[in-house]
Enzyme design. Structure first.
Site, PDB file in Angstrom:
ATOM      1  N   LYS A   1       0.896  -1.165   0.000  1.00  0.00           N
ATOM      2  CA  LYS A   1       0.000   0.000   0.000  1.00  0.00           C
ATOM      3  C   LYS A   1       0.935   1.215   0.000  1.00  0.00           C
ATOM      4  CE  LYS A   1      -1.636   3.025   1.970  1.00  0.00           C
ATOM      5  NZ  LYS A   1      -1.293   4.421   1.568  1.00  0.00           N
TER       6      LYS A   1
ATOM      7  N   GLU B   1      -0.150   7.381  -1.109  1.00  0.00           N
ATOM      8  CA  GLU B   1      -1.051   7.852  -2.159  1.00  0.00           C
ATOM      9  C   GLU B   1      -0.501   9.112  -2.841  1.00  0.00           C
ATOM     10  OE1 GLU B   1      -1.379   7.777   1.023  1.00  0.00           O
ATOM     11  OE2 GLU B   1      -2.770   9.253   1.850  1.00  0.00           O
TER      12      GLU B   1
ATOM     13  N   SER C   1       5.023   8.506   9.700  1.00  0.00           N
ATOM     14  CA  SER C   1       5.126   9.405  10.850  1.00  0.00           C
ATOM     15  C   SER C   1       4.859   8.634  12.160  1.00  0.00           C
ATOM     16  CB  SER C   1       4.116  10.538  10.703  1.00  0.00           C
ATOM     17  OG  SER C   1       2.817   9.992  10.601  1.00  0.00           O
TER      18      SER C   1
ATOM     19  N   CYS D   1      13.962  10.777   7.065  1.00  0.00           N
ATOM     20  CA  CYS D   1      13.879  10.431   8.485  1.00  0.00           C
ATOM     21  C   CYS D   1      15.259  10.454   9.119  1.00  0.00           C
ATOM     22  CB  CYS D   1      13.255   9.052   8.662  1.00  0.00           C
ATOM     23  SG  CYS D   1      14.319   7.732   8.075  1.00  0.00           S
TER      24      CYS D   1
ATOM     25  N   GLU E   1       9.141  17.160  14.818  1.00  0.00           N
ATOM     26  CA  GLU E   1       9.680  16.882  13.481  1.00  0.00           C
ATOM     27  C   GLU E   1       9.093  17.895  12.486  1.00  0.00           C
ATOM     28  OE1 GLU E   1       8.435  13.243  11.387  1.00  0.00           O
ATOM     29  OE2 GLU E   1      10.527  12.994  10.770  1.00  0.00           O
TER      30      GLU E   1
END
Ligand code: NAD
Length: 508
Positions: free
Chosen positions: A182, A185, A235, A290, A388
């Site tokens: 997945k 998107e 996240s 990251c 972040e």
């Protein structure tokens, strides 16, 4: 690309289910931008729960035959896939740049890291060999072998559209699992191309599936009884949710979250080299990594010259569109990201920090552009030190000594990566031993492990036990079976119970 539907005039990505590229029946869609121009270039269907269940069914149906395919044959598919990626290297890099916005050299580096994952996976036959011990008890041999776990799912973020899916499915597939990807998107085009290449490499129908979607699809994967394992990167808020819901539904979960990475610069560090490393770490991929260094902790007397030189250096970096151009830094992913990054510059000012370099200024061109920023005189309790930002913003905290610098980092909720710049072996060792993060750099700005080593985030940067990549990746996608074997001599009669002879299973 066969994974794209262009018939209606609007380009829409297709799902790959059971070996067929299928138009989704979705009624909701997400925009895919070219961040360099700000234009919508395609759309991603947000597939329904039913479509996601179809993918799970296809993966479950394909599992027994793939599981029983010899591991060397599975590895050969991965080997061919690796070659196809290498043959299409430049096309893949251009595709990443188009949908993500990072510069072409950054995209090439991403493709290279991804290809290495397939190279690593091609060697899995050598890694899933089990353990044996002859005569563990009298005439009894013990053997442990690794089995695939079943249907696995991967849910990936936007910032590495190509590499992060490859952290997952090459290992999972070569270990004998089937897989549902997945992808984010926001950037599904790279995944579509990978799916096409994997089909070309000979992956059997249903072994690798792609479902585009959002929470609705993810929730099916997290709760479906036929899904055995979930790999997630994204996240922290979502990583925690994935871990909690997935484990409540008896799945193994490896869930990598966000980060706030510290770069400690000791007074004995080379200022020129440190400045270049800091800028590359903080502003590479426009800070959307990251492992980006987002907090510089300048120790003692180095702070002023460091910030001055960093300001000179970063001011000269050219930020611009990357599609067909070659700036130093590219755009952010979408307008929301621009708003988020810009809002942190205001937050910093309101909290009393100094915006030494404001990335909103001196940027020209189309797209979602914000230049490099430096926020100086940041205190550890300010939001820009703790949260972040995920953009090209470097916060600078000043510390009196190494202990104070360690304390700054160790009070941070995250624990992905951290680096020290020093010529002192003692300082480097103290840092390596005592800093509360899972990936450490010594004079290395982005200490991201490559395929052969696990990606070992700590604290709020990772939820789970077995990390992504390396040996731990192989362990995550396999479960062990231990067999004890004893063969009776032809003359041993059924009246004589050799269990008593060995002591195994002896009853009190
Ligand atoms: P994100 O968490 O918004 O999305 C990641 C994935 O989760 C996407 O596929 C998305 O569709 C899905 N998702 C989003 N909301 C969901 C919900 N409510 N329920 C279920 N699924 C949901 O992350 P992002 O913005 O795409 O990526 C950036 C983040 O990823 C940053 O925080 C970054 O630090 C992190 N990241 C971490 C690592 C690592 O190794 N630790 C690596 C790359 C990126």
């Amino acid at each position: 690309m066969s994974g794209l539907d262009t018939a209606s005039g609007t380009t829409t990505v297709k799902n790959l289910i059971g070996g067929q590229w299928q138009d989704s029946a979705a009624t909701r869609f997400g925009d895919i931008f070219n961040p360099s121009t700000g234009q919508v270039i395609a759309r991603s269907p947000l597939s329904s729960a039913d479509e996601t269940k179809q993918a799970v069914q296809a993966a479950a149906d394909a599992f027994p035959a793939w599981r029983d395919t010899p591991v060397v044959e599975r590895a050969r598919v991965m080997f061919r896939f690796r070659d196809l990626m290498a043959q299409n290297f430049e096309e893949l890099a251009a595709l990443i740049t188009r949908e993500h916005g990072k510069t072409l050299p950054e995209s090439r580096a991403e493709v290279q890291r991804g290809v290495e994952m397939a190279e690593f996976a091609s060697g899995i036959p050598n890694m899933i060999k089990g353990e044996t011990m002859a005569n563990i008890a009298r005439n009894v041999d013990a053997e442990t072998i690794r089995h695939p776990v079943g249907v696995c799912a991967g849910i990936t973020p936007y910032n590495f559209p190509f590499m992060v899916p490859l952290w997952m499915f090459p290992i999972a597939l070569t270990c004998g699992n089937t897989f549902i990807l997945k992808p984010s998107e926001k950037v599904p085009l790279s995944s579509i191309r990978m799916g096409e290449l994997l089909v070309e490499a000979g992956i059997p129908d249903g072994v690798f599936n792609i479902v585009h979607g959002d929470k609705e699809s993810v929730d099916v994967l997290l709760t479906h009884p036929d899904v055995a394992a979930i790999s997630f990167v994204g996240s922290t808020k979502i990583a925690k949710y994935i871990y909690e819901v997935g484990t409540q539904h008896n799945k193994r979960v490896q869930s990598a979250g966000g980060a706030k990475n510290h770069l400690i610069i000791m007074p004995d560090a080379d200022v020129d080299l440190s400045v270049k490393a800091l800028a590359a770490s903080a502003y590479g991929c426009a800070g959307q990594r990251c492992m980006a260094g987002s907090v510089a902790v300048a120790v003692g007397s180095i702070a002023d010259p460091l910030v001055d030189q960093l300001n000179d250096y970063a001011s000269k970096l050219k930020t611009g569109p990357t599609d067909g151009c070659d700036p130093d830094m590219g755009p952010l992913i979408n307008p929301d990201a621009v708003n988020r990054v810009e809002s942190y510059l205001d937050i910093a000012k309101n909290e009393g920090a100094t915006v030494r370099l404001d990335g909103r200024k001196n940027v020209s061109g189309e797209g979602f552009l914000v230049g490099p920023s430096i926020i100086d005189h940041v205190k550890p309790d300010m939001r820009v030190a703790k949260e972040e930002i995920f953009g090209p913003v470097l916060s600078v905290i000043r510390a009196d000594d190494l202990d104070a610098a360690l304390e700054v980092g160790n009070n941070c909720a995250y624990g992905n990566g951290a680096s020290i710049f020093t010529n002192s072996g003692y300082a480097a060792r103290e840092f390596k031993q005592h800093f509360n993060a899972g990936m450490i750099g010594i004079n290395v700005g982005v200490p991201a492990p490559m395929a052969w080593f696990p990606f070992t985030g700590w604290n709020a940067s990772f939820f789970g036990d077995l990390h992504i990549q390396g040996n731990e990746g192989v362990h995550f996608y396999t479960r062990q079976k231990t067999t004890l074997t004893r063969w009776f001599a032809p003359d041993e009669s059924c009246h004589h119970d050799p269990v008593w002879k060995t002591g195994l299973g002896k009853k009190d």
